[in-house]
Each structure stands twice: as C-alpha cells, then as structure tokens.
Design a protein around this motif. Structure first.
Motif, mmCIF file in Angstrom:
data_model
loop_
_atom_site.group_PDB
_atom_site.id
_atom_site.type_symbol
_atom_site.label_atom_id
_atom_site.label_comp_id
_atom_site.label_asym_id
_atom_site.label_seq_id
_atom_site.Cartn_x
_atom_site.Cartn_y
_atom_site.Cartn_z
ATOM 1 N N THR A 21 14.580 17.158 10.649
ATOM 2 C CA THR A 21 14.676 15.708 10.404
ATOM 3 C C THR A 21 15.358 15.419 9.069
ATOM 4 O O THR A 21 16.131 14.452 8.954
ATOM 5 N N ASN A 22 15.088 16.246 8.049
ATOM 6 C CA ASN A 22 15.762 16.042 6.750
ATOM 7 C C ASN A 22 17.251 16.343 6.863
ATOM 8 O O ASN A 22 18.078 15.655 6.245
ATOM 9 N N PHE A 23 17.593 17.358 7.642
ATOM 10 C CA PHE A 23 19.007 17.702 7.830
ATOM 11 C C PHE A 23 19.750 16.574 8.542
ATOM 12 O O PHE A 23 20.898 16.246 8.212
ATOM 13 N N LEU A 24 19.089 15.971 9.550
ATOM 14 C CA LEU A 24 19.709 14.881 10.312
ATOM 15 C C LEU A 24 19.542 13.526 9.628
ATOM 16 O O LEU A 24 20.088 12.520 10.107
ATOM 17 N N ASP A 25 18.749 13.522 8.532
ATOM 18 C CA ASP A 25 18.479 12.295 7.777
ATOM 19 C C ASP A 25 17.807 11.237 8.664
ATOM 20 O O ASP A 25 18.158 10.051 8.636
ATOM 21 N N PHE A 26 16.838 11.694 9.481
ATOM 22 C CA PHE A 26 16.034 10.776 10.296
ATOM 23 C C PHE A 26 14.732 10.497 9.553
ATOM 24 O O PHE A 26 14.023 11.431 9.155
ATOM 25 N N ILE A 31 6.576 11.042 11.529
ATOM 26 C CA ILE A 31 6.385 10.840 12.976
ATOM 27 C C ILE A 31 6.705 12.125 13.738
ATOM 28 O O ILE A 31 5.963 12.532 14.646
ATOM 29 N N ALA A 32 7.809 12.784 13.366
ATOM 30 C CA ALA A 32 8.195 14.026 14.039
ATOM 31 C C ALA A 32 7.151 15.118 13.800
ATOM 32 O O ALA A 32 6.824 15.907 14.710
ATOM 33 N N ALA A 33 6.611 15.202 12.568
ATOM 34 C CA ALA A 33 5.606 16.218 12.254
ATOM 35 C C ALA A 33 4.330 15.999 13.071
ATOM 36 O O ALA A 33 3.738 16.952 13.595
ATOM 37 N N ILE A 34 3.900 14.746 13.193
ATOM 38 C CA ILE A 34 2.702 14.440 13.992
ATOM 39 C C ILE A 34 2.941 14.801 15.454
ATOM 40 O O ILE A 34 2.088 15.393 16.119
ATOM 41 N N ALA A 127 16.373 1.263 15.646
ATOM 42 C CA ALA A 127 15.170 1.845 15.044
ATOM 43 C C ALA A 127 14.295 2.508 16.111
ATOM 44 O O ALA A 127 13.732 3.586 15.893
ATOM 45 N N ALA A 128 14.208 1.865 17.295
ATOM 46 C CA ALA A 128 13.409 2.436 18.386
ATOM 47 C C ALA A 128 13.998 3.763 18.846
ATOM 48 O O ALA A 128 13.274 4.741 19.091
ATOM 49 N N GLY A 129 15.336 3.806 18.957
ATOM 50 C CA GLY A 129 15.988 5.051 19.363
ATOM 51 C C GLY A 129 15.749 6.162 18.352
ATOM 52 O O GLY A 129 15.532 7.323 18.718
ATOM 53 N N THR A 130 15.794 5.806 17.061
ATOM 54 C CA THR A 130 15.562 6.804 16.005
ATOM 55 C C THR A 130 14.145 7.359 16.084
ATOM 56 O O THR A 130 13.926 8.575 15.998
ATOM 57 N N ARG A 131 13.175 6.499 16.290
ATOM 58 C CA ARG A 131 11.776 6.945 16.332
ATOM 59 C C ARG A 131 11.468 7.739 17.606
ATOM 60 O O ARG A 131 10.687 8.693 17.558
ATOM 61 N N PHE A 132 12.095 7.355 18.697
ATOM 62 C CA PHE A 132 11.929 8.162 19.910
ATOM 63 C C PHE A 132 12.538 9.550 19.697
ATOM 64 O O PHE A 132 11.967 10.564 20.101
#
Length: 370
Positions: A21-26, A31-34, A127-132
């Motif tokens: 996620t840090n590499f992709l700057d998301f 959220i991804a870790a959870i 934002a929804a697409g990013t979080r999904f």
C-alpha cells in the motif's frame, strides 16, 4: 508464551500489506492491514477457496455502500441499515462466512472523508474504489503469504499431538487401574484432554481440506489422510476409555479381584500395542513387525466376556447387577479401542510396506503440543 506459524504469518502478512500500500501510495493503509488479518486462513486450500468468496462479499458490500451513500447520505442510521442489508444479502447468497470482512469494506467506504455535501459523486466513487482496492490488497497478501511462507506441517503436528495426548491418557489409565488416583483430579484433567482431542480433530479437518494439485500425488495424499484419520480415531477411543473408567471408578474398584486383574492385563496389552504403532509411524521398527501378546494358555482360552457373563450370573443383589452393567459399558469401549488399534495397525503396516517410495511421512522432532 508460544509463537506458532500462524502468529508469524499474521505479522508477515501485515508487513507485506503495508509495504504494498505504501508503494502504491494507497491510503489509509490501516484498512488493508485489517483486511489481511481477517482474510488469513489456517491452510492453503481454504485460502484459495475463500479468496473468491471474499471478493464477492467485498464487492457486494462496496456496491451497497455506494448506492446507500448516493441515495441517502452516510449518517449513522443509514450505516446501520446498510449493515443489516449487506448481512441479509450475504446470507441469501450463502456468503455468511465472509460477512465480517464485507461489513468492514462497507463501513470503510461509507466513512470515507470525501463523503460530504461539497464533494462530487466522482470524488466519492474514486475514494470508494481506492478503499475497495485496499481491502483486496489485504486479501491477496494473506493468500500469497499462505502459499509461500511457513506452509503448515499438519502431519508433524497431528502425530506429536496424538502421541502426547495418548501418553497423558495412558498415565491416567494406569493410575486408575491401580486405584491410586483422585476422582476429582482425574475428572478435571479429562476436561482438558477433551479440549485437546477436539483441537486435534479440528486440525485433521484442515489437513483433509488440503488438495494435491499434481495428479500423480493424489493417491498417496489420500492414503496419508486415511492413515491419520484412523490414528486420531484411536486417540479418541483411548480418551473415551479413560472417561468411562473414571465414571465407573467405584464399580471397578469393587469388582472381583481376578476380573480386575484381567481388565488391567488387557489394558496393559492394548497400551503397549498402541505404543508400538506409534513406533511404526516414525519407522523405528519394521512395518511388518507384529505385536506379541504374552498370555498364559489358560487365559487365552477364556475371553473377558466369558468371565463377565459368569460373574454377572453369579451376582446376588440388584446393586451387584447394576455394578456389572456399568462395567459392561467400559468393556464395550475397551472392545472398540481394541478394534480401532487392529485397523490402525493393518493400515500402518500396509502403508509403510507397499509403495514405500510414495508413502513418506516427514515427521519432524517435536516435544510439545503444537
């Protein structure tokens, strides 16, 4: 404090997810870790099968969140109603096993900071697409870690757990047979043994789910699964025997001395038989080695049931008859345990004697339950 493979894999999954996620700057990467922690499964096969279910569940949660926000906004009442709607839809599609992660996806989208009156629908959809995407990165990271890092050693775990549990059962059986144990102490330890046996059986279910993706290995894998099923079954039978002996301890202690010695002799033989089978598993003895029963000629001509029937017929009072009826339950469990060991011994001998090049079990040294 113990650190098992699942603990390390959880940590590795979270680190890998945050790196991606840090590499992709998301953002937010939390959220991804959870999602990665929720998605981690106990075996490879379940990870592969569950990933598709998680994708469907997360997609349904995301779609529901987007529609509800665009129609009604994102106040707390709408969020609560959307949770109910998502759970109902997942239940309808038989996806309730991934409901927790789907709800996390839904809440993450509805709580996005871009959901304000001054924001455009396009900003919200982005934002929804990013979080999904963050959620799916966590899911795919858990799948990758399960495939590549610290694959579960179920055969080693099951063998050593069977050996350790059975050894503890034998310890209590010998104390019970010699009438030197405390009823309440044994009963308390039996509950602990019951939990360990159930955990062992659950581990076998995970092991049984594992698939061999190479056709040439499928038959060998199926033979190993059958062998371990009977190994665990024999452990369960030994546990049931201890439970029955503890339950009818008083009836056993008031049996005829000769019959009590006969039961003790039979139990000693079966425990030694079981221990020899464990030796076959680790190939410390030849697979064709047979267990020699040291018996006198007189005893071999008369079965335990013959002795039991004779004593039952000689019982004078109703209480004596009830006592022997209770002991009959123990003898029945003893018979089931004996049959279980016979089946296990035949399977073990056949497994290691034939197809020896394919029938390999890599049991590593362990000293404690895993």
């Amino acid at each position: 404090m113990r650190f098992g493979a699942r603990v390390f894999k959880t940590g590795i999954t979270v680190v890998l997810t945050l790196m991606i996620t840090n590499f992709l700057d998301f953002q937010p990467s939390l959220i991804a870790a959870i999602a990665a922690v929720f998605a981690l499964q106990p075996n490879v096969h379940r990870s592969v099968m569950r990933t598709w279910d998680q994708f469907q569940g997360n997609l349904l949660g995301a779609i529901a969140a987007i529609i509800m926000v665009l129609l009604f906004g994102n106040n707390i009442i709408v969020i609560g109603l959307t949770v109910i709607l998502v759970l109902a839809v997942l239940l309808f599609f038989n996806l309730q096993s991934v409901s927790a992660l789907a709800v996390v996806t839904m809440i993450a989208i509805m709580d996005a900071p871009t959901v304000i009156e001054s924001s455009t629908s396009l900003d919200f959809l982005e934002a929804a697409g990013t979080r999904f995407s963050l959620v799916m990165i966590g899911v795919l990271s858990s799948l990758l870690v399960n495939l590549l890092f610290i694959p579960p050693r179920y055969e080693t775990k099951m063998y050593h757990n069977c050996f350790n549990i059975t050894s503890d059962i034998f310890k209590w059986l010998r104390l019970e047979l010699n009438a030197v144990s405390e009823y309440q102490i044994v009963k308390k330890d039996i509950e602990s043994l019951r939990t360990r046996v159930v955990t062992l059986e659950t581990m076998y279910l995970w092991y049984r789910e594992e698939k061999s993706y190479l056709k040439r290995n499928r038959f060998a894998s199926a033979r190993r699964k059958i062998l371990f099923r009977h190994l665990i079954s024999s452990t369960r039978r030994a546990f049931e025997l201890l439970r029955k002996l503890n339950r009818y301890e008083n009836d056993y202690n008031h049996l005829d001395d000769d019959f009590r010695l006969r039961i003790k002799y039979e139990m000693d033989q079966l425990m030694a038989y079981h221990e020899q089978i464990f030796m076959k598993f680790t190939e410390k003895i030849r697979p064709e080695a047979e267990f020699e029963i040291y018996d006198t000629e007189e005893r071999s001509q008369k079965t335990m049931m013959d002795d039991f029937v004779k004593l039952y017929q000689e019982a004078e009072t109703e209480d004596d008859k009830i006592q022997y009826e209770n002991i009959l339950e123990f003898i029945s469990s003893l018979h089931e345990y004996s049959n279980s060991l016979d089946r296990l011994d035949r399977l073990t001998s056949s497994f290691f004697k034939f197809h020896s090049d394919k029938n390999k079990i890599n049991i590593q040294d362990e000293t404690l339950d895993i």
